[in-house]
Structures are given as structure tokens and as C-alpha cells.
Scaffold this motif. Structure first.
Motif, PDB file in Angstrom:
ATOM      1  N   VAL A  67       0.836  -1.207   0.000  1.00 57.94           N
ATOM      2  CA  VAL A  67       0.000   0.000   0.000  1.00 57.94           C
ATOM      3  C   VAL A  67       0.871   1.258   0.000  1.00 57.94           C
ATOM      4  O   VAL A  67       0.621   2.203  -0.746  1.00 57.94           O
ATOM      5  CB  VAL A  67      -0.941   0.014   1.229  1.00 57.94           C
ATOM      6  CG1 VAL A  67      -1.779   1.291   1.239  1.00 57.94           C
ATOM      7  CG2 VAL A  67      -1.831  -1.209   1.223  1.00 57.94           C
ATOM      8  N   GLY A  68       1.908   1.253   0.837  1.00 56.21           N
ATOM      9  CA  GLY A  68       2.749   2.440   0.984  1.00 56.21           C
ATOM     10  C   GLY A  68       3.483   2.853  -0.274  1.00 56.21           C
ATOM     11  O   GLY A  68       3.825   4.024  -0.444  1.00 56.21           O
ATOM     12  N   THR A  69       3.714   1.893  -1.169  1.00 55.18           N
ATOM     13  CA  THR A  69       4.437   2.214  -2.399  1.00 55.18           C
ATOM     14  C   THR A  69       3.510   2.545  -3.567  1.00 55.18           C
ATOM     15  O   THR A  69       3.978   2.817  -4.678  1.00 55.18           O
ATOM     16  CB  THR A  69       5.351   1.034  -2.803  1.00 55.18           C
ATOM     17  OG1 THR A  69       4.572  -0.157  -2.939  1.00 55.18           O
ATOM     18  CG2 THR A  69       6.420   0.801  -1.751  1.00 55.18           C
ATOM     19  N   LEU A  70       2.209   2.536  -3.309  1.00 59.47           N
ATOM     20  CA  LEU A  70       1.261   2.921  -4.364  1.00 59.47           C
ATOM     21  C   LEU A  70       1.451   4.399  -4.733  1.00 59.47           C
ATOM     22  O   LEU A  70       1.853   5.205  -3.891  1.00 59.47           O
ATOM     23  CB  LEU A  70      -0.173   2.684  -3.900  1.00 59.47           C
ATOM     24  CG  LEU A  70      -0.642   1.228  -3.823  1.00 59.47           C
ATOM     25  CD1 LEU A  70      -2.008   1.145  -3.146  1.00 59.47           C
ATOM     26  CD2 LEU A  70      -0.693   0.592  -5.210  1.00 59.47           C
ATOM     27  N   PRO A  71       1.129   4.767  -5.965  1.00 63.32           N
ATOM     28  CA  PRO A  71       1.376   6.143  -6.439  1.00 63.32           C
ATOM     29  C   PRO A  71       0.271   7.129  -6.080  1.00 63.32           C
ATOM     30  O   PRO A  71       0.021   8.079  -6.829  1.00 63.32           O
ATOM     31  CB  PRO A  71       1.475   5.954  -7.954  1.00 63.32           C
ATOM     32  CG  PRO A  71       0.505   4.841  -8.232  1.00 63.32           C
ATOM     33  CD  PRO A  71       0.622   3.905  -7.056  1.00 63.32           C
ATOM     34  N   ALA A  72      -0.409   6.923  -4.945  1.00 66.16           N
ATOM     35  CA  ALA A  72      -1.582   7.733  -4.609  1.00 66.16           C
ATOM     36  C   ALA A  72      -1.272   9.219  -4.555  1.00 66.16           C
ATOM     37  O   ALA A  72      -1.913  10.033  -5.224  1.00 66.16           O
ATOM     38  CB  ALA A  72      -2.170   7.260  -3.273  1.00 66.16           C
ATOM     39  N   PHE A  73      -0.276   9.597  -3.758  1.00 64.74           N
ATOM     40  CA  PHE A  73       0.032  11.015  -3.568  1.00 64.74           C
ATOM     41  C   PHE A  73       0.696  11.613  -4.815  1.00 64.74           C
ATOM     42  O   PHE A  73       0.314  12.693  -5.278  1.00 64.74           O
ATOM     43  CB  PHE A  73       0.946  11.183  -2.355  1.00 64.74           C
ATOM     44  CG  PHE A  73       1.298  12.616  -2.050  1.00 64.74           C
ATOM     45  CD1 PHE A  73       0.389  13.439  -1.402  1.00 64.74           C
ATOM     46  CD2 PHE A  73       2.525  13.143  -2.425  1.00 64.74           C
ATOM     47  CE1 PHE A  73       0.705  14.763  -1.118  1.00 64.74           C
ATOM     48  CE2 PHE A  73       2.843  14.457  -2.145  1.00 64.74           C
ATOM     49  CZ  PHE A  73       1.934  15.271  -1.490  1.00 64.74           C
TER      50      PHE A  73
ATOM     51  N   THR B 183      11.743   1.876   2.669  1.00 69.38           N
ATOM     52  CA  THR B 183      11.772   1.798   1.209  1.00 69.38           C
ATOM     53  C   THR B 183      13.198   1.896   0.666  1.00 69.38           C
ATOM     54  O   THR B 183      13.607   1.092  -0.174  1.00 69.38           O
ATOM     55  CB  THR B 183      10.908   2.909   0.596  1.00 69.38           C
ATOM     56  OG1 THR B 183      11.257   4.160   1.199  1.00 69.38           O
ATOM     57  CG2 THR B 183       9.435   2.639   0.816  1.00 69.38           C
ATOM     58  N   ALA B 184      13.959   2.882   1.141  1.00 65.54           N
ATOM     59  CA  ALA B 184      15.320   3.086   0.631  1.00 65.54           C
ATOM     60  C   ALA B 184      16.202   1.835   0.758  1.00 65.54           C
ATOM     61  O   ALA B 184      16.989   1.543  -0.156  1.00 65.54           O
ATOM     62  CB  ALA B 184      15.979   4.276   1.327  1.00 65.54           C
ATOM     63  N   PRO B 185      16.126   1.066   1.861  1.00 64.84           N
ATOM     64  CA  PRO B 185      16.943  -0.150   1.939  1.00 64.84           C
ATOM     65  C   PRO B 185      16.701  -1.127   0.794  1.00 64.84           C
ATOM     66  O   PRO B 185      17.611  -1.874   0.412  1.00 64.84           O
ATOM     67  CB  PRO B 185      16.516  -0.759   3.286  1.00 64.84           C
ATOM     68  CG  PRO B 185      16.125   0.412   4.115  1.00 64.84           C
ATOM     69  CD  PRO B 185      15.444   1.344   3.143  1.00 64.84           C
ATOM     70  N   MET B 186      15.490  -1.132   0.249  1.00 70.34           N
ATOM     71  CA  MET B 186      15.208  -2.035  -0.873  1.00 70.34           C
ATOM     72  C   MET B 186      16.023  -1.657  -2.099  1.00 70.34           C
ATOM     73  O   MET B 186      16.420  -2.514  -2.894  1.00 70.34           O
ATOM     74  CB  MET B 186      13.713  -2.020  -1.196  1.00 70.34           C
ATOM     75  CG  MET B 186      12.851  -2.715  -0.163  1.00 70.34           C
ATOM     76  SD  MET B 186      11.131  -2.900  -0.703  1.00 70.34           S
ATOM     77  CE  MET B 186      10.346  -1.535   0.118  1.00 70.34           C
ATOM     78  N   MET B 187      16.283  -0.354  -2.267  1.00 68.91           N
ATOM     79  CA  MET B 187      17.065   0.106  -3.410  1.00 68.91           C
ATOM     80  C   MET B 187      18.560   0.027  -3.125  1.00 68.91           C
ATOM     81  O   MET B 187      19.338  -0.476  -3.934  1.00 68.91           O
ATOM     82  CB  MET B 187      16.678   1.546  -3.763  1.00 68.91           C
ATOM     83  CG  MET B 187      17.196   2.030  -5.100  1.00 68.91           C
ATOM     84  SD  MET B 187      16.470   1.151  -6.515  1.00 68.91           S
ATOM     85  CE  MET B 187      14.837   1.896  -6.573  1.00 68.91           C
TER      86      MET B 187
ATOM     87  N   TYR C 288       9.765  -0.881  -5.461  1.00 69.77           N
ATOM     88  CA  TYR C 288       9.579  -1.267  -4.062  1.00 69.77           C
ATOM     89  C   TYR C 288       8.385  -2.209  -3.922  1.00 69.77           C
ATOM     90  O   TYR C 288       8.427  -3.188  -3.161  1.00 69.77           O
ATOM     91  CB  TYR C 288       9.341  -0.024  -3.186  1.00 69.77           C
ATOM     92  CG  TYR C 288      10.500   0.960  -3.145  1.00 69.77           C
ATOM     93  CD1 TYR C 288      11.812   0.529  -3.318  1.00 69.77           C
ATOM     94  CD2 TYR C 288      10.276   2.317  -2.920  1.00 69.77           C
ATOM     95  CE1 TYR C 288      12.870   1.422  -3.281  1.00 69.77           C
ATOM     96  CE2 TYR C 288      11.336   3.218  -2.867  1.00 69.77           C
ATOM     97  CZ  TYR C 288      12.622   2.771  -3.055  1.00 69.77           C
ATOM     98  OH  TYR C 288      13.667   3.659  -3.000  1.00 69.77           O
ATOM     99  N   GLY C 289       7.321  -1.901  -4.637  1.00 68.04           N
ATOM    100  CA  GLY C 289       6.136  -2.747  -4.569  1.00 68.04           C
ATOM    101  C   GLY C 289       6.374  -4.141  -5.113  1.00 68.04           C
ATOM    102  O   GLY C 289       5.867  -5.133  -4.563  1.00 68.04           O
TER     103      GLY C 289
END
Length: 445
Positions: free
Chosen positions: A160-166, A281-285, A372-373
Motif C-alpha cells: 500500500v505504501g508504495t502505491l502512487p496515490a500522492f 523503502t530506501a533499503p530495498m534500493m 519497491y512494490g
């Protein structure tokens, strides 16, 4: 049905972002700062050298160079949170919210050092040998199978947090405001955005890293030039704006309800959206960087909050505050930033600059968040199935284009709050491992 979901999210977001979570984020960051004895900060110059490619090793495991990893992570953070998020912080919390964004960013640098070092220490491989990382893999490989529920919790929240909502919402709003197209055009804008984004997103992590490394430096430089122009024109009031930030930081007079606590929470929340320190999120990258040295990538990751919050957010805040539009407009988010730019720059130039900025910033964020998603879905199922998240993500770009800004903000804030819990908890437990690696690495340096 949607109204009920909207109402629940509107209730849940401020509830979850209350003091217990803020204590975890800020308290955890302070622990990292003190536990490290501020050592990573003494190697900031070394971090810049690493970022410049001095220690690059093409033979090292990983998909991205140090520069590409940071560019991709910054592409996700130096985006709408820096243009639109700062405006929201000022409207809801007042000028003093910027001060608490600074404090959160300084502490967040230590958090990123630990969480991103761990992401390299405990990364995994998929069936094709590509590296996978993030808090869920840190939890599984660093803490063991008994902690799996916490890893699953992070991955579910991450979907959910990585969705492009904002991001998609504010990009659409910018085009509507500038072009005077009307709200009825939002659906069509969303469809076009989805098509453009899919061309990069469906290309995978390497294409995202390549595009981000080209976009990020140019977009930051162009943004600096624009904002510095505004600040030079308004130079006589800029010192007063600094004083206003500091004086309002401890009064809360401009915050909703005049509450200091609300002001502090607003600043920390918007900083978390801006630099994502402690969110996970950043750790995933960063975990995909080509390196055998976890501490080296942790140092590179530490640069992120310095760039996106201490530098870019500060410039945006001064530009908005110096124009004074925040005091008498009903605008929020990107609409306020646009109004501030237009009040100083020659007629029409503000629109053009903001549209270019928002397009580049927003698309770079869309590209990184999609990756991330896929990592989150891949962890919950199998890595090879992670790519199917991209199709949900692309569809949601269209949905996000037409929803209200309040829903978009509350949805992402809620998910980020849930993601922060496993990220910081696992980081605190495994901090001694990072210190042991750091001691050895700094001896070699």
C-alpha cells in the motif's frame, strides 16, 4: 463503500501517527545517532567519494552502482514530498514545522546509515541470481524464521505504501491548475501518465536505475536555479523567514488548533514522507548496490536525507514563506507552491517551471516506488511473481489521479507508519552487527 474506506483512513492516519510511533522513529534515530557515537558523520567526505565512483567495482555482486542506487532512492524521495509536501506542512503545521523536519532529517541520517547497511548485510537472491533486499529480508536473514510475521507485516504494508496515490494525484492537480482543464480531465490525464510510466516501470530495476541516474542530477540543479532566483528576488525577507521558522517551532501558533504537539507531529510526518528515513523503502534500493561493503552503502544512503530534506525542502519552504502567499490563500499542496512561484516569477514562467519540475520529480518517484512494490509482492509470493505488482501499480495511477488529496495523503501516511514499525525495530535489534562491521571498515579506511 468508498466513502467508508475514505472515512476509516481519515481516522486511522492521525491515530497511528501519534506519540508512540513518533517516539519509535525519533527515539530510534536518536539511539542510532548516539550508539554510533556520531562516527558516520565524520566520514561524510568519504561517502561523497564513494558516491563519485572512487570505490566502484563492476565485479561486485549487485545490479546498480553506488550512484545509481542513491539516485534511484533519491528519485523516490526528492519528488512531490519536496514540492507539495512542504506546502502541506506549512499550511497544516505553520512555518515551525520546517524546523522539526530538519531535526527529523538529521536523526534520519543515522537511521538510514543503519537500515541501509543492514540491507546489504542481509540481502537475498532470486532464482535468477539477482539480489533482493529490504527490511523483510533483514528480518528473515538477520533475526530468523520466528520473526517472519514481522517481515510479512512490512511487506503487506509496503504493497500500500508504495502505491502512487500522492504522487499521481499531485501531478494531475498541477496539470489541471496550470492548463485550466477542469476536474473532468483528471481521468484522461491519469491514463496518459499510466502509459508513460509503464514504459520505464516494466523494464525492471536496471532501467529504473539508468533513468533515475540521468533525471535526478538535472532535476535537482534546475530546481536549485529556480528557487535561488526566487530567493534572490526576495532576499530582503529571507532572514526574517529563517527567524519565523525558529520562533514558530516552539510556539505552535500557526498550527491547526495552535497546538505545539500537532506542529511537531506534522514536521516529523512530512519529513518521513520527504526522506523516508526509517520507513524501509530506501533499503530495498540501496541493497541492490554493487558492493561487498555494507558500511560503504550505508554511508552513501546517509547522504539522502541531507539532500532531500535539509537542502531541497528548505529551499522550497523559504520560497513559499518569502512570498507570503501561505497566509492568505486556500491553496494546499502543489497549488500553494504554484501560487508562490507565480507571485514572484514573471507572468507564466512560474507555471512552466513548476510543470517541468513536477513532471520530472513525479515520474522519477513513480519509477522507484513501483520497484519497491514488486519486491514486497515478490517476498510474499515468489520473487518471479513480484513483477505483477506493476500492473496493479499502473492501474492505481489512474485511480489516484481522480481521488481527493486528503485521501491520498492519509492513505500513504498510514502505510508508511505501519512500515516504520518493523523497519526500526529490526534495525534496533541488529544495530550491534552494524557497529561490528563499521569498526572493521573504518579501520581499513
Amino acid at each position: 463503500m468508498f466513502e467508508k474506506i475514505e472515512g476509516f483512513i481519515a481516522f486511522f492516519s492521525p491515530w497511528i501517527w501519534d506519540w508512540p510511533l513518533l517516539i519509535l522513529l525519533i527515539g530510534g534515530g536518536l539511539f542510532f545517532l548516539i550508539y554510533s557515537r556520531f562516527t558516520p558523520f565524520f566520514y561524510f567526505r568519504h561517502a561523497i567519494q564513494v558516491l563519485g565512483g572512487k570505490y566502484d567495482n563492476e565485479e561486485a555482486p549487485g545490479q546498480l552502482s553506488h550512484f545509481q542506487a542513491l539516485s534511484s532512492a533519491i528519485a523516490a524521495t526528492v519528488g512531490m514530498g519536496n514540492i507539495s509536501g512542504v506546502a502541506i506542512a506549512i499550511v497544516t503545521g505553520g512555518p515551525g514545522a520546517i524546523f522539526w523536519m530538519w531535526i527529523s532529517a538529521l536523526i534520519g541520517m543515522a537511521t538510514k546509515f543503519y537500515t541501509c547497511s543492514l540491507s546489504v548485510m542481509y540481502r537475498s537472491k532470486d532464482e535468477d541470481g539477482k539480489l533482493l533486499s529490504g527490511p523483510m529480508y533483514v528480518i528473515m536473514n538477520g533475526l530468523g524464521e520466528k520473526w517472519k510475521p514481522l517481515a510479512v507485516f512490512f511487506a503487506l504494508a509496503g504493497l500500500v505504501g508504495t502505491l502512487p496515490a500522492f504522487t499521481a494525484n499531485q501531478l494531475t492537480q498541477t496539470l489541471v491548475d496550470v492548463m485550466n482543464w477542469g476536474d473532468g480531465s483528471k481521468l484522461y490525464i491519469g491514463l496518459v501518465l499510466a502509459v508513460i510510466a509503464s514504459m520505464v516501470i516494466l523494464g525492471g530495476i536496471k532501467r529504473i536505475g539508468l533513468v533515475a541516474s540521468k533525471l535526478v542530477p538535472s532535476m535537482v540543479i534546475l530546481y536549485f536555479i529556480t528557487v535561488f532566483t526566487i530567493l534572490i528576488i526576495q532576499i530582503d525577507v529571507v532572514p526574517q523567514m529563517f527567524m519565523l521558522i525558529f520562533s514558530d517551532a516552539f510556539s505552535g501558533e500557526a498550527a491547526e488548533g495552535g497546538a505545539l504537539g500537532y506542529l511537531v507531529k506534522t514536521g516529523i510526518k512530512r519529513a518521513a514522507f520527504s526522506n523516508e528515513a526509517g520507513i524501509g523503502t530506501a533499503p530495498m534500493m540501496h541493497g541492490t548496490a554493487k558492493t561487498n561493503e555494507p558500511i560503504r552503502e550505508g554511508l552513501v544512503a546517509m547522504i539522502g536525507p541531507a539532500i532531500d530534506t535539509l537542502l531541497v525542502c528548505t529551499l522550497t519552504a523559504l520560497a513559499i514563506l518569502s512570498t507570503g502567499v501561505w497566509q492568505y490563500t486556500d491553496g494546499n499542496g502543489i497549488s500553494l507552491t504554484l501560487e508562490a512561484f507565480n507571485s514572484v516569477l514573471p507572468y507564466g514562467l512560474g507555471d512552466i517551471v513548476v510543470v517541468i519540475m513536477v513532471l520530472v520529480f513525479a515520474f522519477s518517484t513513480l519509477f522507484s516506488h513501483s520497484y519497491y512494490g514488486t519486491v514486497c509482492l515478490g517476498f510474499l509470493t515468489k520473487p518471479k511473481y513480484g513483477k505483477y505488482y506493476n500492473y496493479v501499480y499502473i492501474i492505481f495511477i489512474v485511480i489516484a489521479a481522480v481521488v481527493k488529496i486528503d485521501f491520498a495523503i492519509n492513505l500513504i501516511d498510514s502505510a508508511f507508519a505501519l512500515m516504520a514499525i518493523p523497519t526500526v525495530v529490526s534495525g534496533l535489534i541488529l544495530a550491534p552487527k552494524v557497529n561490528a562491521f563499521a569498526k572493521e571498515y573504518f579501520k581499513k579506511v
